[in-house]
Design a protein around this motif. Structure first.
Motif, short mmCIF file in Angstrom:
data_model
loop_
_atom_site.label_atom_id
_atom_site.label_comp_id
_atom_site.label_asym_id
_atom_site.label_seq_id
_atom_site.Cartn_x
_atom_site.Cartn_y
_atom_site.Cartn_z
N ASP A 94 -30.18 63.38 22.29
CA ASP A 94 -28.82 63.18 22.12
C ASP A 94 -28.25 64.60 21.73
N ILE A 95 -27.25 64.90 22.64
CA ILE A 95 -26.75 66.38 22.75
C ILE A 95 -26.27 66.92 21.23
N SER A 96 -26.10 65.98 20.30
CA SER A 96 -25.54 66.18 19.05
C SER A 96 -26.66 66.26 17.85
N ARG A 97 -27.93 66.03 18.50
CA ARG A 97 -29.12 66.17 17.32
C ARG A 97 -30.29 67.03 17.97
N ARG A 98 -30.20 67.90 17.76
CA ARG A 98 -31.41 68.94 18.41
C ARG A 98 -32.84 68.53 18.14
N SER A 99 -33.05 67.82 17.07
CA SER A 99 -34.65 67.18 16.86
C SER A 99 -34.86 66.01 18.38
N THR A 100 -34.12 65.51 18.53
CA THR A 100 -34.20 64.64 19.48
C THR A 100 -34.52 65.44 20.97
N PHE A 101 -33.88 66.62 21.09
CA PHE A 101 -34.26 67.31 22.28
C PHE A 101 -35.43 68.14 22.16
N ASP A 102 -35.72 68.55 20.93
CA ASP A 102 -37.12 69.03 20.68
C ASP A 102 -38.27 68.02 20.93
N ASN A 103 -37.98 66.73 20.89
CA ASN A 103 -38.86 65.76 21.01
C ASN A 103 -39.39 65.44 22.50
N VAL A 104 -38.48 65.75 23.44
CA VAL A 104 -38.50 65.51 25.01
C VAL A 104 -39.94 65.90 25.52
N GLY A 105 -40.36 67.00 24.99
CA GLY A 105 -41.79 67.20 25.43
C GLY A 105 -42.88 66.22 25.06
N ARG A 106 -42.95 65.85 24.16
CA ARG A 106 -43.46 64.72 23.44
C ARG A 106 -43.57 63.55 24.19
N TRP A 107 -42.31 62.99 24.56
CA TRP A 107 -42.07 61.84 25.38
C TRP A 107 -42.74 61.95 26.86
N LEU A 108 -42.18 62.93 27.46
CA LEU A 108 -42.88 63.62 28.64
C LEU A 108 -44.29 63.38 28.90
N GLN A 109 -45.06 64.15 27.88
CA GLN A 109 -46.28 64.15 27.79
C GLN A 109 -46.95 62.63 27.59
N GLU A 110 -46.25 61.57 26.84
CA GLU A 110 -46.70 60.28 26.64
C GLU A 110 -46.53 59.83 28.13
N LEU A 111 -45.36 59.82 28.82
CA LEU A 111 -44.89 59.31 30.00
C LEU A 111 -46.19 59.65 31.00
N ASN A 112 -46.46 61.07 31.18
CA ASN A 112 -47.62 61.38 32.14
C ASN A 112 -48.91 60.79 31.65
N THR A 113 -49.17 60.72 30.58
CA THR A 113 -50.45 60.08 30.22
C THR A 113 -50.62 58.50 30.70
#
Ligand code: GDP
Length: 183
Positions: A94-113
């Protein structure tokens, strides 16, 4: 192939998953794309796990079975079954909530796993209608996408900006990945 029964068109069906923190707009992106609907006070709909959408590519009917987490991520309980067999993914913040952007790496890692094949991935900065309270500049989204080899698009499920385009880019990329392997 040339030996298809007359009238039987080639058909493709691919699974696409939508991931990202709670309340970034995943369900609304899907309902905007699949039904052209938006819900201001949406709640995860228990029981509705995916929607199927078709598009025409090179005269072939390509269907995407698009999965929504249905709120599982609130309990950190997105299961490996959710990711299994996915050929495409939209990673939403969500471009209006930085924390959601900061968590993208975690989601990407989970997806790749969890993924066992080439997955067409798009980073999606949703709620671009909220530009006045933006916390993540467009350039940061673009830079992250470039660094991680993802497509990138800012969208608004509210006013429908880029929603169809985002899904269709992912579906076309899946089709192209798959046809490259087959041909
Ligand atoms: P999910 O938990 O990621 O599936 O998020 P939802 O789709 O349930 O949306 C969470 C909240 O954000 C709801 O109140 C939506 O109305 C709102 N929302 C979703 N997309 C947008 C958008 O593009 N713009 C704005 N302004 N609000 C949105």
């Amino acid at each position: 192939m040339g030996d298809e029964a007359e009238g039987e068109a080639e058909e493709y069906l691919f699974k696409v998953v939508i991931i990202g923190d709670s309340a970034v707009g995943k369900s609304n992106l899907l309902s905007r794309y699949a039904r052209n609907e938006f819900n201001l006070h949406s709640k995860a709909t228990i029981g509705v796990e995916f929607q199927t959408q078709s598009m025409d590519i090179d005269g072939k009917e390509v269907k995407a079975q698009i999965w929504d987490t249905a709120g599982q991520e609130r309990f950190r309980a997105v299961t490996s079954a959710y990711y299994r067999g996915a050929f495409g993914a939209l990673l939403v913040y969500d471009i209006s909530r930085r924390s959601t952007f900061d968590n993208v790496g975690r989601w990407l890692q989970e997806l790749n796993t969890h993924s066992d094949t080439t997955v067409a991935k798009m980073l999606v900065g949703n709620k671009c209608d909220l530009d006045n309270i933006r916390e993540v500049p467009v350039e940061e989204g673009k830079a992250l996408a470039e660094a991680e080899g993802l497509f990138f698009m800012e969208t608004s499920a509210l006013d429908a900006t880029n929603v169809k385009t985002a899904f269709e880019i992912v579906i076309k990329e899946i089709y192209s990945n798959v046809s490259r392997k087959i041909l």
